[in-house]
Scaffold this active site. Sequence first.
Site, PDB file in Angstrom:
ATOM      1  CG  HIS A 310      -2.086   0.919   1.065  1.00 24.59           C
ATOM      2  ND1 HIS A 310      -2.010   2.260   1.319  1.00 24.59           N
ATOM      3  CD2 HIS A 310      -3.334   0.682   0.610  1.00 24.59           C
ATOM      4  CE1 HIS A 310      -3.176   2.807   1.045  1.00 24.59           C
ATOM      5  NE2 HIS A 310      -3.999   1.870   0.611  1.00 24.59           N
ATOM      6  CG  ASP A 368      -8.466  -4.118  -2.783  1.00 23.14           C
ATOM      7  OD1 ASP A 368      -9.670  -3.975  -2.581  1.00 23.14           O
ATOM      8  OD2 ASP A 368      -7.720  -3.212  -3.172  1.00 23.14           O
TER       9      ASP A 368
HETATM   10  N1  CMC Z   1       4.382  -7.557  -4.882  1.00 17.71           N
HETATM   11  C1  CMC Z   1       5.723  -7.544  -5.013  1.00 17.71           C
HETATM   12  N2  CMC Z   1       6.482  -6.447  -4.845  1.00 17.71           N
HETATM   13  C2  CMC Z   1       5.860  -5.306  -4.556  1.00 17.71           C
HETATM   14  C3  CMC Z   1       4.459  -5.238  -4.400  1.00 17.71           C
HETATM   15  C4  CMC Z   1       3.714  -6.413  -4.574  1.00 17.71           C
HETATM   16  N3  CMC Z   1       2.390  -6.414  -4.430  1.00 17.71           N
HETATM   17  N4  CMC Z   1       4.100  -3.979  -4.088  1.00 17.71           N
HETATM   18  C5  CMC Z   1       5.239  -3.259  -4.056  1.00 17.71           C
HETATM   19  N5  CMC Z   1       6.295  -4.066  -4.336  1.00 17.71           N
HETATM   20  C6  CMC Z   1       7.715  -3.652  -4.342  1.00 17.71           C
HETATM   21  C7  CMC Z   1       8.036  -2.860  -5.599  1.00 17.71           C
HETATM   22  O1  CMC Z   1       8.509  -3.687  -6.642  1.00 17.71           O
HETATM   23  C8  CMC Z   1       9.080  -1.907  -5.115  1.00 17.71           C
HETATM   24  O2  CMC Z   1      10.320  -2.594  -5.068  1.00 17.71           O
HETATM   25  P1  CMC Z   1      11.727  -1.792  -5.305  1.00 17.71           P
HETATM   26  O3  CMC Z   1      11.804  -0.809  -4.174  1.00 17.71           O
HETATM   27  O4  CMC Z   1      12.752  -2.873  -5.237  1.00 17.71           O
HETATM   28  O5  CMC Z   1      11.604  -1.139  -6.652  1.00 17.71           O
HETATM   29  C9  CMC Z   1       8.660  -1.618  -3.661  1.00 17.71           C
HETATM   30  O6  CMC Z   1       7.899  -2.770  -3.246  1.00 17.71           O
HETATM   31  C10 CMC Z   1       7.816  -0.349  -3.502  1.00 17.71           C
HETATM   32  O7  CMC Z   1       6.727  -0.439  -4.406  1.00 17.71           O
HETATM   33  P2  CMC Z   1       6.102   0.808  -5.179  1.00 17.71           P
HETATM   34  O8  CMC Z   1       5.375   0.329  -6.380  1.00 17.71           O
HETATM   35  O9  CMC Z   1       7.164   1.847  -5.371  1.00 17.71           O
HETATM   36  O10 CMC Z   1       5.092   1.335  -4.075  1.00 17.71           O
HETATM   37  P3  CMC Z   1       3.814   2.244  -4.346  1.00 17.71           P
HETATM   38  O11 CMC Z   1       3.526   2.919  -3.070  1.00 17.71           O
HETATM   39  O12 CMC Z   1       4.012   3.088  -5.570  1.00 17.71           O
HETATM   40  O13 CMC Z   1       2.675   1.182  -4.735  1.00 17.71           O
HETATM   41  C11 CMC Z   1       0.836  -0.291  -4.626  1.00 17.71           C
HETATM   42  C12 CMC Z   1       1.670   0.761  -3.881  1.00 17.71           C
HETATM   43  C13 CMC Z   1      -0.414  -0.605  -3.815  1.00 17.71           C
HETATM   44  C14 CMC Z   1       0.383   0.276  -5.994  1.00 17.71           C
HETATM   45  C15 CMC Z   1       1.708  -1.568  -4.819  1.00 17.71           C
HETATM   46  O14 CMC Z   1       2.093  -2.083  -3.566  1.00 17.71           O
HETATM   47  C16 CMC Z   1       0.993  -2.646  -5.650  1.00 17.71           C
HETATM   48  O15 CMC Z   1       1.057  -2.594  -6.895  1.00 17.71           O
HETATM   49  N6  CMC Z   1       0.289  -3.620  -4.962  1.00 17.71           N
HETATM   50  C17 CMC Z   1      -0.484  -4.619  -5.657  1.00 17.71           C
HETATM   51  C18 CMC Z   1      -1.809  -4.038  -6.089  1.00 17.71           C
HETATM   52  C19 CMC Z   1      -2.759  -3.845  -4.906  1.00 17.71           C
HETATM   53  O16 CMC Z   1      -2.960  -4.746  -4.101  1.00 17.71           O
HETATM   54  N7  CMC Z   1      -3.404  -2.659  -4.869  1.00 17.71           N
HETATM   55  C20 CMC Z   1      -4.432  -2.360  -3.869  1.00 17.71           C
HETATM   56  C21 CMC Z   1      -4.041  -1.259  -2.945  1.00 17.71           C
HETATM   57  S1  CMC Z   1      -5.144  -1.181  -1.527  1.00 17.71           S
HETATM   58  C22 CMC Z   1      -6.679  -0.692  -2.149  1.00 17.71           C
HETATM   59  C23 CMC Z   1      -6.708   0.720  -2.574  1.00 17.71           C
HETATM   60  O17 CMC Z   1      -6.413   1.616  -1.776  1.00 17.71           O
HETATM   61  O18 CMC Z   1      -7.122   0.948  -3.726  1.00 17.71           O
END
Ligand code: CMC
Length: 433
Positions: A310, A368
């Site tokens: 998240h 989710d």
């Molecule tokens: N699985 C594997 N690695 C992950 C995941 C994941 N689900 N989420 C983040 N990472 C890693 C990512 O690769 C990155 O690694 P590095 O630092 O080595 O590049 C690190 O963790 C930070 O990730 P980010 O994408 O920079 O973080 P963000 O804050 O931009 O993204 C997120 C947050 C929710 C979009 C992301 O965690 C994700 O894509 N999760 C899966 C989709 C999901 O479950 N979304 C629902 C969110 S909750 C409901 C809502 O509020 O809508």
Amino acid sequence: MSSNERSFTLTDNSSGESWELPVMHGTLGPDVIDVRKLYAQTGCFTYDPGFTSTGSCESKITFIDGDNGVLLYRGYPIEQLAEKSDFMEVCYLLLYGELPTADQKAKFEHDITYHTMIHEQMNTFLRGFRRDAHPMAVMCGMVGALSAFYHDSTDIADPKHRMVSSYRMIAKMPTIAALAYKYNLGQPYVYPKNKLRYAENFLHMMFSNPCEEYEIDPVLARAMDVILILHADHEQNASTSTVRLSGSSGANPFACISAGIASLWGPAHGGANEAVLNMLEEIGDKSNVGTFVEKAKDKDDSFRLMGFGHRVYKNFDPRSRVMRTQCHKVLDALGVHDEPLLEIALELEKIALEDEYFIEKKLYPNVDFYSGIIFKAMGIPTTMFTALFAVARTVGWIAQWNEMIEDPSQKIGRPRQLFTGAEQRDYVDVGQR
Ligand code: CMC
């Protein structure tokens, strides 16, 4: 909001010139550096793609402390609301800022109930969609189209119009979501029933048909109500910011909420609950969980574990704790103990929670992850999951939209950019290229 002595000094190292940047304080959460005059003073913009360090507005509605897993609606912890309150009361709280008295609550619930039907002609509009249209495509279209059916509540300068359109959207959203589902199934639409409460009515419109009375299971109705509470608002997330940005130009509320639905649809946001189920199906068997966890950790593989991580919660998502409890209640009530997807989900949760990669990056199961499993157990088809999220989030979008319209400092949202394209050049005739 208040400001005191704290400020930052920004210095241009090439010219030696300095500027004082004032700091603003909220009641909770980090201070913000006020950069409103930055461009006028320095000729520079700030750069923050994804708004990871940017406060886009002042708000009194929802507060999140991501490090400590805190979520408050108007000051009330989500855990208390999920345990003691109900969705109608939470809607009132988000819209008006205070919990209602018994009379206010009864009137609010009555008024919402008596707005649940949609204009009959909207059924004709619905028939324009292909049968296999994704429910979110139908929701975007139908909600946007409300502005064509309810002209009498689109004057955004009139507080009464704003409230009427707010009630209309909260009331009609479950009707529209259920219509989208029934249309896809090819079953007749089920009209709302005024004797039922909000979550019950939704289950009734989804699952009953003219041939058979649907018995509403109180455990499922309560679980649905709790799910609605947990998803009702979440501060300035992508879809809420979309609603605010659309509304900042003066667009009508139905069009703004339709834009919010479009933003919610993406798998990184509300679409994740659908993506979780698709992922569990792809994993296929408990024994494959380890392989998928390795894929998620592989830098050269774009696969991510859906339902994990998240942007704001870096410890735990308080909603997912409540959801986990509800998940087990629903599975017990339905007698589902050997659901293979649930087994995969629990194995995935266990492995990922113990894995160094996920611990180090603070990736925990989010709301989710569990909502998908509950919906699946309830018999709700996967493509409807995000539509349910949209039903719940509508009140949050509306409360935030109203707050924005009433904010005297509100301006049209117009971000700037760092331009890295071609510099000015002269047009070359086609024969000379
Ligand atoms: N699985 C594997 N690695 C992950 C995941 C994941 N689900 N989420 C983040 N990472 C890693 C990512 O690769 C990155 O690694 P590095 O630092 O080595 O590049 C690190 O963790 C930070 O990730 P980010 O994408 O920079 O973080 P963000 O804050 O931009 O993204 C997120 C947050 C929710 C979009 C992301 O965690 C994700 O894509 N999760 C899966 C989709 C999901 O479950 N979304 C629902 C969110 S909750 C409901 C809502 O509020 O809508």
